[in-house]
Design a protein around this motif. Structure first.
Motif, PDB file in Angstrom:
ATOM      1  N   ASN A 157       0.827  -1.197   0.000  1.00 40.31           N
ATOM      2  CA  ASN A 157       0.000   0.000   0.000  1.00 40.31           C
ATOM      3  C   ASN A 157       0.868   1.256   0.000  1.00 40.31           C
ATOM      4  OD1 ASN A 157      -3.006  -0.624   0.282  1.00 40.31           O
ATOM      5  ND2 ASN A 157      -2.112  -2.000   1.796  1.00 40.31           N
ATOM      6  N   VAL A 158       0.252   2.367  -0.386  1.00 40.66           N
ATOM      7  CA  VAL A 158       0.938   3.655  -0.323  1.00 40.66           C
ATOM      8  C   VAL A 158       1.320   3.972   1.123  1.00 40.66           C
ATOM      9  CG1 VAL A 158       0.699   6.131  -0.767  1.00 40.66           C
ATOM     10  CG2 VAL A 158      -0.274   4.475  -2.368  1.00 40.66           C
ATOM     11  N   ALA A 159       0.451   3.624   2.060  1.00 42.84           N
ATOM     12  CA  ALA A 159       0.712   3.931   3.465  1.00 42.84           C
ATOM     13  C   ALA A 159       1.946   3.214   3.989  1.00 42.84           C
ATOM     14  CB  ALA A 159      -0.510   3.550   4.308  1.00 42.84           C
ATOM     15  N   HIS A 160       2.195   1.999   3.541  1.00 41.19           N
ATOM     16  CA  HIS A 160       3.379   1.272   4.005  1.00 41.19           C
ATOM     17  C   HIS A 160       4.658   1.980   3.576  1.00 41.19           C
ATOM     18  CE1 HIS A 160       0.368  -2.091   4.132  1.00 41.19           C
ATOM     19  NE2 HIS A 160       0.950  -2.247   5.305  1.00 41.19           N
ATOM     20  N   GLY A 161       4.713   2.405   2.321  1.00 41.51           N
ATOM     21  CA  GLY A 161       5.898   3.101   1.842  1.00 41.51           C
ATOM     22  C   GLY A 161       6.107   4.434   2.544  1.00 41.51           C
ATOM     23  N   LEU A 162       5.014   5.179   2.772  1.00 43.92           N
ATOM     24  CA  LEU A 162       5.146   6.465   3.450  1.00 43.92           C
ATOM     25  C   LEU A 162       5.575   6.282   4.909  1.00 43.92           C
ATOM     26  CD1 LEU A 162       2.016   8.371   2.086  1.00 43.92           C
ATOM     27  CD2 LEU A 162       4.411   8.700   1.447  1.00 43.92           C
ATOM     28  N   ALA A 163       5.063   5.259   5.575  1.00 44.87           N
ATOM     29  CA  ALA A 163       5.432   5.029   6.975  1.00 44.87           C
ATOM     30  C   ALA A 163       6.908   4.661   7.098  1.00 44.87           C
ATOM     31  CB  ALA A 163       4.548   3.933   7.577  1.00 44.87           C
ATOM     32  N   TRP A 164       7.389   3.794   6.217  1.00 44.82           N
ATOM     33  CA  TRP A 164       8.807   3.417   6.268  1.00 44.82           C
ATOM     34  C   TRP A 164       9.705   4.597   5.901  1.00 44.82           C
ATOM     35  CZ3 TRP A 164      11.242  -0.354   8.538  1.00 44.82           C
ATOM     36  CH2 TRP A 164      10.557  -1.534   8.836  1.00 44.82           C
ATOM     37  N   SER A 165       9.275   5.410   4.946  1.00 41.56           N
ATOM     38  CA  SER A 165      10.058   6.585   4.585  1.00 41.56           C
ATOM     39  C   SER A 165      10.106   7.589   5.734  1.00 41.56           C
ATOM     40  CB  SER A 165       9.460   7.237   3.333  1.00 41.56           C
ATOM     41  OG  SER A 165      10.160   8.418   2.999  1.00 41.56           O
ATOM     42  N   PHE A 166       8.985   7.785   6.416  1.00 35.73           N
ATOM     43  CA  PHE A 166       8.933   8.706   7.548  1.00 35.73           C
ATOM     44  C   PHE A 166       9.830   8.230   8.688  1.00 35.73           C
ATOM     45  CE2 PHE A 166       6.285  10.642  11.101  1.00 35.73           C
ATOM     46  CZ  PHE A 166       6.779  11.917  10.889  1.00 35.73           C
ATOM     47  N   TYR A 167       9.885   6.932   8.887  1.00 31.90           N
ATOM     48  CA  TYR A 167      10.726   6.382   9.962  1.00 31.90           C
ATOM     49  C   TYR A 167      12.209   6.417   9.600  1.00 31.90           C
ATOM     50  CZ  TYR A 167      13.133   2.770  12.636  1.00 31.90           C
ATOM     51  OH  TYR A 167      14.052   2.081  13.372  1.00 31.90           O
ATOM     52  N   LEU A 168      12.546   5.881   8.427  1.00 30.59           N
ATOM     53  CA  LEU A 168      13.962   5.779   8.064  1.00 30.59           C
ATOM     54  C   LEU A 168      14.583   7.128   7.731  1.00 30.59           C
ATOM     55  CD1 LEU A 168      13.805   2.565   5.843  1.00 30.59           C
ATOM     56  CD2 LEU A 168      14.631   2.743   8.187  1.00 30.59           C
ATOM     57  N   GLY A 169      13.800   8.016   7.137  1.00 31.05           N
ATOM     58  CA  GLY A 169      14.352   9.298   6.714  1.00 31.05           C
ATOM     59  C   GLY A 169      14.233  10.406   7.725  1.00 31.05           C
ATOM     60  N   GLU A 265       4.137  17.875  16.440  1.00 30.71           N
ATOM     61  CA  GLU A 265       4.076  18.202  15.018  1.00 30.71           C
ATOM     62  C   GLU A 265       3.169  17.195  14.335  1.00 30.71           C
ATOM     63  OE1 GLU A 265       7.999  16.026  13.236  1.00 30.71           O
ATOM     64  OE2 GLU A 265       8.337  17.759  14.555  1.00 30.71           O
ATOM     65  N   TYR A 266       2.707  17.570  13.150  1.00 30.53           N
ATOM     66  CA  TYR A 266       1.923  16.637  12.339  1.00 30.53           C
ATOM     67  C   TYR A 266       2.867  15.682  11.607  1.00 30.53           C
ATOM     68  CZ  TYR A 266      -2.481  19.168  12.913  1.00 30.53           C
ATOM     69  OH  TYR A 266      -3.616  19.721  13.431  1.00 30.53           O
ATOM     70  N   ALA A 267       2.344  14.523  11.255  1.00 28.17           N
ATOM     71  CA  ALA A 267       3.097  13.585  10.414  1.00 28.17           C
ATOM     72  C   ALA A 267       3.084  14.118   8.984  1.00 28.17           C
ATOM     73  CB  ALA A 267       2.480  12.187  10.491  1.00 28.17           C
ATOM     74  N   THR A 268       4.236  14.561   8.508  1.00 29.51           N
ATOM     75  CA  THR A 268       4.309  15.222   7.202  1.00 29.51           C
ATOM     76  C   THR A 268       3.897  14.329   6.026  1.00 29.51           C
ATOM     77  OG1 THR A 268       6.678  14.709   7.211  1.00 29.51           O
ATOM     78  CG2 THR A 268       6.018  16.910   7.912  1.00 29.51           C
ATOM     79  N   PRO A 269       4.038  12.987   6.054  1.00 35.87           N
ATOM     80  CA  PRO A 269       3.553  12.196   4.912  1.00 35.87           C
ATOM     81  C   PRO A 269       2.060  12.323   4.656  1.00 35.87           C
ATOM     82  CG  PRO A 269       5.098  10.892   6.196  1.00 35.87           C
ATOM     83  CD  PRO A 269       4.829  12.140   6.979  1.00 35.87           C
ATOM     84  N   LEU A 270       1.288  12.800   5.640  1.00 34.25           N
ATOM     85  CA  LEU A 270      -0.138  12.986   5.409  1.00 34.25           C
ATOM     86  C   LEU A 270      -0.407  14.071   4.373  1.00 34.25           C
ATOM     87  CD1 LEU A 270      -1.571  12.711   9.027  1.00 34.25           C
ATOM     88  CD2 LEU A 270      -1.242  10.921   7.330  1.00 34.25           C
ATOM     89  N   LEU A 271       0.521  15.003   4.213  1.00 31.09           N
ATOM     90  CA  LEU A 271       0.382  15.998   3.156  1.00 31.09           C
ATOM     91  C   LEU A 271       0.372  15.340   1.781  1.00 31.09           C
ATOM     92  CD1 LEU A 271       2.791  18.757   4.515  1.00 31.09           C
ATOM     93  CD2 LEU A 271       0.293  18.865   4.438  1.00 31.09           C
ATOM     94  N   THR A 272       1.182  14.290   1.624  1.00 29.42           N
ATOM     95  CA  THR A 272       1.212  13.555   0.356  1.00 29.42           C
ATOM     96  C   THR A 272      -0.109  12.841   0.111  1.00 29.42           C
ATOM     97  OG1 THR A 272       3.603  13.245   0.585  1.00 29.42           O
ATOM     98  CG2 THR A 272       2.449  11.801  -0.957  1.00 29.42           C
TER      99      THR A 272
END
Length: 408
Positions: A157-169, A265-272
């Motif tokens: 899912n899109v959410a899986h990629g965004l969550a891993w990117s938010f964590y690792l990056g 702060e807000y989780a910035t991947p939600l903007l995407t």
């Protein structure tokens, strides 16, 4: 615990094995009925049904293979082997071929279950060809539940990629340095020390279900005001020397006028996710966006729970968009989580003002009546006991038993 129960009611749980149990029950009931009505034709019918169910996917796989070999062998498979990559990708795996072969052998041994000899093979081929046609037209395609189950199981899912990117990056880089940044901030802001509780020493990550977030929190709730930024965190990242990461400190006022300070702060991947739902070409509507936000929260929660670098340095707050009519919903949610963290965290040091009598206190100074059991502390810190007497030499053993007594 009310806020955690509200969050658990919103988060979708992984799908279970109930469809498999129902399918096994239906198969058992149907097989039992056939055994009861005509037991002599059971193996023939089972073999013919398995052949129909396996020959249809095999014929459809051959149709897919023709497309892949003619137009996509060099671009999608990079010249890799036909048997090792392309055939399994088209559904022509070894398990399907093995099941079809065993079913054909069983049908040959059990005999034709139909009254006329040629009807069995006509039915097999006609059913297989019609299956391949209906499958290609999308009539027998996977349902939305099946596609969702496959995407969630394989983390597609899109959410899986965004969550891993938010964590690792981001989170894995800044959270281990958060405690040091807060300590430096409090050292330079002496007046605000009293408004920092134990729950305020974590990064509060806000995740609204509607993914529509504001860049200034004070615009959503006037009980929240921006105070200052934590000291910058500088990290060499992807060729950028001393890349700067910032965190903002906010003051939250409760209904009694008490001020609490916290880093949030807000989780910035939600903007995407929100931007994708606004683009028609993305094919991403509001229901899909809400589902992806929930999956993002669940995936990020699972990732952070298994991260040793981020443990006890964060707090995820899922915000339900059904309370938008309350102008102070955001501040109430934040204060509720801060209070809950302070109640759940316990001080491991012994309670203060716990008087313990000296081990060498004379018995004469003790009270005459022995204390009751409920007055004695259950536990205390271990103490070292020193003897003030000088060490004495060991005494030699003295024989005190008369072995010859009773022999006279």
């Amino acid at each position: 615990m009310q806020c955690l129960q509200d969050q658990d009611a919103l988060i979708p749980q992984p799908r279970g094995t109930l469809p498999k149990v129902c399918a096994a029950a239906l198969a058992a009931i149907t097989t039992g009925g056939i055994v009861f009505l005509s037991p002599e034709m059971l193996f023939g019918w089972v073999a013919m049904v398995i052949l129909i169910l396996t020959l249809g996917p095999l014929l459809h796989g051959i149709c897919l293979l023709a497309e892949e070999m003619l137009y996509h062998s060099s671009t999608r498979y990079r010249g890799r082997g036909l048997l090792s990559h392309m055939l399994p990708a088209c559904g022509l795996g070894g398990k399907t071929l093995l099941a079809a072969g065993l079913a054909g052998l069983l049908l040959y041994l059990a005999g034709n279950p139909l009254p006329h000899k040629g009807q069995c093979w006509k039915l097999l081929f006609l059913a297989s060809v019609l299956y391949a046609l209906l499958k290609s037209l999308g009539v027998l395609g996977p349902s939305e539940v099946e596609v969702s189950d496959i995407c969630e199981g394989r983390k597609m899912n899109v959410a899986h990629g965004l969550a891993w990117s938010f964590y690792l990056g981001y989170l894995r880089l800044v959270l281990p340095r958060l405690e040091e940044s807060i300590a430096r901030f409090r050292a330079t802001h002496q007046a605000s020390r009293s408004s920092w509780g134990r729950g305020s020493r974590k990064l509060l990550i806000l995740i609204p279900l509607n993914a529509n977030i504001s860049h200034k929190l004070e615009e959503e709730d006037d009980n929240i005001t921006f105070y200052d930024n934590l000291p910058d965190t500088e990290i060499d990242r992807a060729g950028v020397r001393r890349r700067v990461f910032k965190h903002s400190v906010y003051r939250v006022v409760d209904e009694h006028g008490k001020v609490r300070e916290c880093v949030m702060e807000y989780a910035t991947p939600l903007l995407t996710l929100y931007s994708m739902s606004q683009e028609s070409s993305a094919g991403f509507g509001e229901p899909e966006r809400r589902q992806q936000v929930l999956l993002f929260y669940k995936t990020l929660q699972d990732i952070l729970e298994h991260s040793l670098e981020c443990r006890n340095r964060y707090k995820l707050i899922l915000l339900n968009d059904e309370h938008e009519d309350d102008p102070h919903f955001l501040s109430k949610a934040i204060l509720r989580h801060l209070q809950q963290q302070e109640k759940e965290e316990f001080c491991l040091t012994p309670p203060p003002h716990q008087e313990i009598g000296h081990p060498f206190m004379s018995t004469s100074s003790a009270p005459s009546s022995a204390p009751s059991m409920n007055q004695v502390p259950m536990s205390r810190e271990p103490t070292l006991m020193f003897s003030l007497e000088k060490p004495k030499p060991l005494k030699e053993p003295v024989e005190s038993t008369d072995h010859f007594q009773g022999r006279i």
